[in-house]
Scaffold this motif. Structure first.
Motif, mmCIF file in Angstrom:
data_model
loop_
_atom_site.group_PDB
_atom_site.id
_atom_site.type_symbol
_atom_site.label_atom_id
_atom_site.label_comp_id
_atom_site.label_asym_id
_atom_site.label_seq_id
_atom_site.Cartn_x
_atom_site.Cartn_y
_atom_site.Cartn_z
ATOM 1 N N LYS A 136 1.085 -1.327 -0.111
ATOM 2 C CA LYS A 136 -0.153 0.029 -0.047
ATOM 3 C C LYS A 136 0.972 1.161 0.072
ATOM 4 O O LYS A 136 1.819 1.350 0.690
ATOM 5 N N ASP A 137 0.466 2.320 -0.857
ATOM 6 C CA ASP A 137 1.088 3.401 -0.955
ATOM 7 C C ASP A 137 2.470 3.641 -1.644
ATOM 8 O O ASP A 137 3.151 4.594 -1.419
ATOM 9 N N LEU A 138 2.968 2.195 -1.956
ATOM 10 C CA LEU A 138 4.009 2.393 -3.133
ATOM 11 C C LEU A 138 3.721 2.230 -4.682
ATOM 12 O O LEU A 138 2.758 1.476 -4.752
ATOM 13 N N PRO A 139 4.354 2.817 -5.492
ATOM 14 C CA PRO A 139 3.893 2.807 -6.802
ATOM 15 C C PRO A 139 4.592 1.753 -7.537
ATOM 16 O O PRO A 139 4.310 1.603 -8.705
ATOM 17 N N TYR A 140 5.410 0.879 -6.898
ATOM 18 C CA TYR A 140 5.913 -0.570 -7.519
ATOM 19 C C TYR A 140 5.826 -1.627 -6.672
ATOM 20 O O TYR A 140 5.115 -1.518 -5.633
ATOM 21 N N TYR A 141 5.967 -2.626 -7.200
ATOM 22 C CA TYR A 141 5.800 -3.943 -6.579
ATOM 23 C C TYR A 141 7.144 -4.891 -6.267
ATOM 24 O O TYR A 141 7.950 -4.150 -7.069
ATOM 25 N N VAL A 142 7.228 -5.514 -5.519
ATOM 26 C CA VAL A 142 8.474 -6.403 -5.148
ATOM 27 C C VAL A 142 8.291 -7.669 -5.577
ATOM 28 O O VAL A 142 7.354 -8.648 -5.470
ATOM 29 N N LYS A 143 9.377 -8.236 -6.674
ATOM 30 C CA LYS A 143 9.381 -9.447 -6.976
ATOM 31 C C LYS A 143 10.270 -10.531 -6.085
ATOM 32 O O LYS A 143 11.529 -9.977 -5.681
ATOM 33 N N MET A 144 9.626 -11.466 -5.678
ATOM 34 C CA MET A 144 10.520 -12.366 -4.778
ATOM 35 C C MET A 144 10.456 -13.863 -5.199
ATOM 36 O O MET A 144 9.408 -14.126 -6.170
ATOM 37 N N ALA A 162 14.911 1.770 2.236
ATOM 38 C CA ALA A 162 15.322 2.958 3.298
ATOM 39 C C ALA A 162 16.580 3.647 2.706
ATOM 40 O O ALA A 162 16.755 4.695 3.355
ATOM 41 N N SER A 163 17.120 3.115 1.796
ATOM 42 C CA SER A 163 18.425 3.821 1.143
ATOM 43 C C SER A 163 17.943 4.857 0.221
ATOM 44 O O SER A 163 18.552 5.592 -0.412
ATOM 45 N N GLY A 164 16.601 4.703 -0.256
ATOM 46 C CA GLY A 164 16.027 5.856 -0.910
ATOM 47 C C GLY A 164 15.725 5.491 -2.295
ATOM 48 O O GLY A 164 15.521 6.124 -3.309
ATOM 49 N N ILE A 165 16.088 3.990 -2.599
ATOM 50 C CA ILE A 165 15.575 3.726 -3.919
ATOM 51 C C ILE A 165 14.055 3.589 -4.291
ATOM 52 O O ILE A 165 13.340 3.009 -3.514
ATOM 53 N N ALA A 166 13.701 4.174 -5.274
ATOM 54 C CA ALA A 166 12.209 4.476 -5.571
ATOM 55 C C ALA A 166 12.016 3.953 -6.957
ATOM 56 O O ALA A 166 11.919 4.906 -7.826
ATOM 57 N N PRO A 167 11.929 2.652 -7.131
ATOM 58 C CA PRO A 167 11.564 2.407 -8.752
ATOM 59 C C PRO A 167 10.325 2.969 -9.318
ATOM 60 O O PRO A 167 9.459 2.993 -8.490
ATOM 61 N N ALA A 168 10.162 2.876 -10.548
ATOM 62 C CA ALA A 168 8.846 3.149 -11.310
ATOM 63 C C ALA A 168 7.983 2.083 -11.317
ATOM 64 O O ALA A 168 6.649 2.121 -10.954
ATOM 65 N N GLU A 169 8.589 0.737 -11.732
ATOM 66 C CA GLU A 169 7.619 -0.323 -11.906
ATOM 67 C C GLU A 169 7.868 -1.441 -10.883
ATOM 68 O O GLU A 169 6.766 -1.859 -10.170
ATOM 69 N N TYR A 170 9.027 -1.926 -10.497
ATOM 70 C CA TYR A 170 9.240 -3.075 -9.698
ATOM 71 C C TYR A 170 10.683 -2.955 -9.041
ATOM 72 O O TYR A 170 11.513 -2.424 -9.545
ATOM 73 N N MET A 171 10.578 -3.524 -8.016
ATOM 74 C CA MET A 171 11.894 -4.082 -7.368
ATOM 75 C C MET A 171 12.108 -5.639 -7.231
ATOM 76 O O MET A 171 11.071 -6.209 -6.566
ATOM 77 N N ASP A 172 13.246 -6.095 -7.669
ATOM 78 C CA ASP A 172 13.611 -7.422 -7.911
ATOM 79 C C ASP A 172 14.505 -7.944 -6.610
ATOM 80 O O ASP A 172 15.668 -7.641 -6.882
ATOM 81 N N VAL A 173 14.204 -8.582 -5.698
ATOM 82 C CA VAL A 173 14.874 -9.106 -4.581
ATOM 83 C C VAL A 173 15.147 -10.717 -4.827
ATOM 84 O O VAL A 173 15.620 -11.385 -3.879
#
Length: 182
Positions: A136-144, A162-173
């Motif tokens: 909620k409230d994040l413009p991207y989703y997280v791939k796990m 926390a480091s300030g990374i704010a992707p437009a589409e997704y974050m892949d971890v």
């Protein structure tokens, strides 16, 4: 007709087959007396799995216990909701997900809830072990990756956020110790 001719194990197995929401059924026959003792153990609801045609309640082993409409909304509102995009037709009693996938998703949900992040949705794309977490409230989703360690993957996401990374589409971890984003 007689206590000596009843097959309690096959009767208990028939009860479990008829009612998939049961985890254990045991039947005890008294030596003296006429009333049998029947013990039933219900499966605990863990997640809501929504397919293209229906919504189901899954237990901690990934088995479909019942349809979501059969459970009170006060219970289903507290469960994480997973959107299945595989297109597989499921019915009550089927094994929908593995126990490891259920454990992964619930652990990630707990990790994020501990950091006051609300999971707004979870998607299971077709094929593979990928889990997409929408917060909620994040413009991207997280791939796990559901076969990975949920603490490490959630930790990688939280550290990158926390480091300030704010992707437009997704974050892949999905790769341990690395974060990719788009």
């Amino acid at each position: 007709k007689s206590k000596f001719t009843i097959n309690t194990s096959s009767t208990a197995a028939a009860i479990i087959k008829a009612y998939p929401e049961l985890d254990v059924a045991t039947i005890g026959l008294p030596i003296i007396g006429r009333r049998p003792t029947v013990t039933l153990h219900l499966r605990s609801p863990a997640l809501v799995l929504t397919t293209k045609t229906n919504a189901f309640i899954l237990d901690t082993n990934g088995r479909i216990v019942t349809e979501a409409k059969q459970l009170a909304s006060s219970v289903t509102d507290k469960l994480l909701n997973i959107q299945d995009q595989s297109g597989v037709e499921l019915k009550v009693g089927d094994q929908a997900l593995t126990a490891n996938t259920i454990t992964f998703i619930t652990n990630v949900g707990a990790q994020l809830a501990a950091k006051q992040l609300v999971v707004s949705g979870i998607t299971l794309p077709s094929g593979g072990d990928q889990v997409d977490i929408h917060i909620k409230d994040l413009p991207y989703y997280v791939k796990m990756d559901s076969t990975g360690d949920p603490r490490i993957e959630a930790g990688d996401f939280l550290a990158a956020k926390a480091s300030g990374i704010a992707p437009a589409e997704y974050m892949d971890v999905r790769v341990e110790g690395k974060v990719f984003y788009k």
